[in-house]
Design a protein around this motif. Sequence first.
Motif, short mmCIF file in Angstrom:
data_model
loop_
_atom_site.label_atom_id
_atom_site.label_comp_id
_atom_site.label_asym_id
_atom_site.label_seq_id
_atom_site.Cartn_x
_atom_site.Cartn_y
_atom_site.Cartn_z
N VAL A 105 0.57 -1.43 0.05
CA VAL A 105 0.20 0.28 0.11
C VAL A 105 0.87 1.14 0.20
CG1 VAL A 105 -2.45 -1.44 1.20
CG2 VAL A 105 -0.50 -0.20 2.61
N ASP A 106 2.31 0.88 0.04
CA ASP A 106 3.12 2.00 0.57
C ASP A 106 3.10 3.12 -1.01
OD1 ASP A 106 3.99 1.23 1.84
OD2 ASP A 106 5.91 0.32 0.96
N ASN A 107 2.79 2.62 -2.06
CA ASN A 107 2.37 4.10 -3.10
C ASN A 107 0.91 4.15 -3.81
OD1 ASN A 107 5.26 4.41 -3.67
ND2 ASN A 107 5.82 2.39 -4.55
N VAL A 108 0.46 3.58 -2.87
CA VAL A 108 -1.16 3.36 -3.63
C VAL A 108 -2.23 5.23 -3.14
CG1 VAL A 108 -3.47 2.29 -3.08
CG2 VAL A 108 -1.51 1.15 -3.20
N VAL A 109 -2.35 5.18 -3.53
CA VAL A 109 -2.98 6.53 -3.76
C VAL A 109 -4.64 6.95 -3.77
CG1 VAL A 109 -1.29 8.04 -3.69
CG2 VAL A 109 -2.50 7.73 -5.60
N VAL A 110 -5.26 7.34 -2.97
CA VAL A 110 -6.75 8.43 -3.29
C VAL A 110 -6.88 9.03 -4.45
CG1 VAL A 110 -8.84 8.44 -2.26
CG2 VAL A 110 -7.50 7.46 -0.53
N LYS A 111 -7.79 7.74 -5.63
CA LYS A 111 -8.44 9.38 -6.27
C LYS A 111 -9.86 9.34 -6.89
CE LYS A 111 -4.50 9.10 -9.26
NZ LYS A 111 -4.16 8.62 -10.82
N ASP A 112 -10.39 10.04 -6.56
CA ASP A 112 -11.97 9.84 -6.69
C ASP A 112 -12.40 10.20 -8.38
OD1 ASP A 112 -14.70 10.38 -5.95
OD2 ASP A 112 -14.74 12.09 -5.62
N LEU A 113 -12.49 8.84 -8.26
CA LEU A 113 -12.53 8.94 -10.14
C LEU A 113 -13.60 8.07 -10.20
CD1 LEU A 113 -8.98 7.41 -11.70
CD2 LEU A 113 -9.63 10.38 -11.16
N LYS A 114 -14.30 8.28 -12.33
CA LYS A 114 -15.85 8.42 -11.88
C LYS A 114 -16.17 7.90 -13.64
CE LYS A 114 -17.88 10.32 -7.70
NZ LYS A 114 -19.08 10.95 -7.15
N ASN A 115 -16.90 6.60 -13.81
CA ASN A 115 -17.22 7.27 -15.08
C ASN A 115 -18.49 6.66 -15.11
OD1 ASN A 115 -18.73 5.97 -17.28
ND2 ASN A 115 -17.43 3.79 -17.70
N ASP A 116 -19.19 8.60 -15.28
CA ASP A 116 -20.99 8.64 -14.98
C ASP A 116 -21.55 8.43 -15.79
OD1 ASP A 116 -19.54 10.71 -13.00
OD2 ASP A 116 -18.91 12.28 -15.05
N THR A 117 -20.87 7.31 -16.94
CA THR A 117 -22.26 6.13 -17.49
C THR A 117 -21.92 5.30 -17.05
OG1 THR A 117 -20.52 5.30 -19.15
CG2 THR A 117 -21.00 7.00 -19.45
N SER A 118 -22.01 4.75 -15.77
CA SER A 118 -22.12 3.23 -14.94
C SER A 118 -23.85 3.43 -14.47
CB SER A 118 -20.89 3.19 -14.27
OG SER A 118 -21.04 2.13 -13.59
N PHE A 119 -23.74 2.19 -14.71
CA PHE A 119 -25.24 1.68 -14.36
C PHE A 119 -25.11 1.27 -13.00
CE2 PHE A 119 -23.73 -1.44 -17.36
CZ PHE A 119 -23.52 -2.28 -16.07
N ILE A 120 -23.46 0.56 -12.34
CA ILE A 120 -23.62 0.55 -11.18
C ILE A 120 -23.23 1.15 -9.95
CG2 ILE A 120 -22.10 -1.12 -9.64
CD1 ILE A 120 -20.89 -1.80 -12.56
N LYS A 121 -24.68 0.75 -9.41
CA LYS A 121 -24.56 1.55 -7.78
C LYS A 121 -23.49 1.28 -6.90
CE LYS A 121 -29.53 2.57 -8.54
NZ LYS A 121 -30.44 2.22 -7.22
N PRO A 122 -22.48 2.28 -6.27
CA PRO A 122 -21.55 1.65 -5.37
C PRO A 122 -22.00 2.14 -4.39
CG PRO A 122 -21.40 4.59 -5.90
CD PRO A 122 -22.84 4.38 -6.74
N PHE A 123 -21.35 0.90 -3.31
CA PHE A 123 -21.56 0.47 -2.02
C PHE A 123 -20.46 -0.44 -1.17
CE2 PHE A 123 -26.32 0.13 -4.14
CZ PHE A 123 -27.17 1.21 -2.70
N PRO A 124 -20.22 0.82 -0.01
CA PRO A 124 -19.28 0.26 0.53
C PRO A 124 -19.71 -1.71 0.42
CG PRO A 124 -20.22 1.27 2.00
CD PRO A 124 -21.28 1.50 0.45
#
Length: 231
Positions: A105-124
Amino acid sequence: MDETQIKLTLAKKATEFVSGGFKPTNSISESWIGRVYLYHENEEIPLDNDSELMLPLFQLCLNQLPFVPKILEETKIITVFISKKFPMDLTPNGNNWVLREYKSVDNVVVKDLKNDTSFIKPFPLSNRLIEEDYPVWEDPEIPDDISDKINELEDSGIIDSYYDIIQNNYSHKIGGYPTYCQSGIDFGEDFEFVFQIASDQKANLNIVDSGNIYLAKNRKTQQWVFYCDFY
């Protein structure tokens, strides 16, 4: 060999995932369906074979799971993206789907990237341990001596079918067995089933017709393959 011995022989542990039902933390240890926010600095949402943006499908963080297969003992994060044109056959990584595996996880960063055409609803995703996961009757991984014994039990009238003994877990899960909708498949030499992404009504994910996605990894080459089936 009786029913109890058959179950003991076949049983494997797994971790099951359930969509939503709690407030997300957006942490580096949280798994998601329909959202991927963990990347290397130079990574973006990948493109499919038609140069269209893929759908963020699954983010799997392994650090705090109750069970992880040995083949992933050095893996920290897995992210999965898929084209709107779902692959339909046994397909290597990068062909209209992309799996990224992070050993650190050392070089892993958080990015708020989205595909606005996605039909999948995000859930934790919450998780729980499955102490006993079993294959479907059509799974080629069932040893011949076990299937022969089950047939003997059916012929003698002790059981009506294999499913008098076991129940399957039709859910998102890591470890255990693939819960095939149709007859099983051989992923190839040295490949091991690792995790399953199921159709999920809450997340608006319908895999063709209430199907599942199965992802397997090669123990020697570390390559991944994709397969899906449906009803």
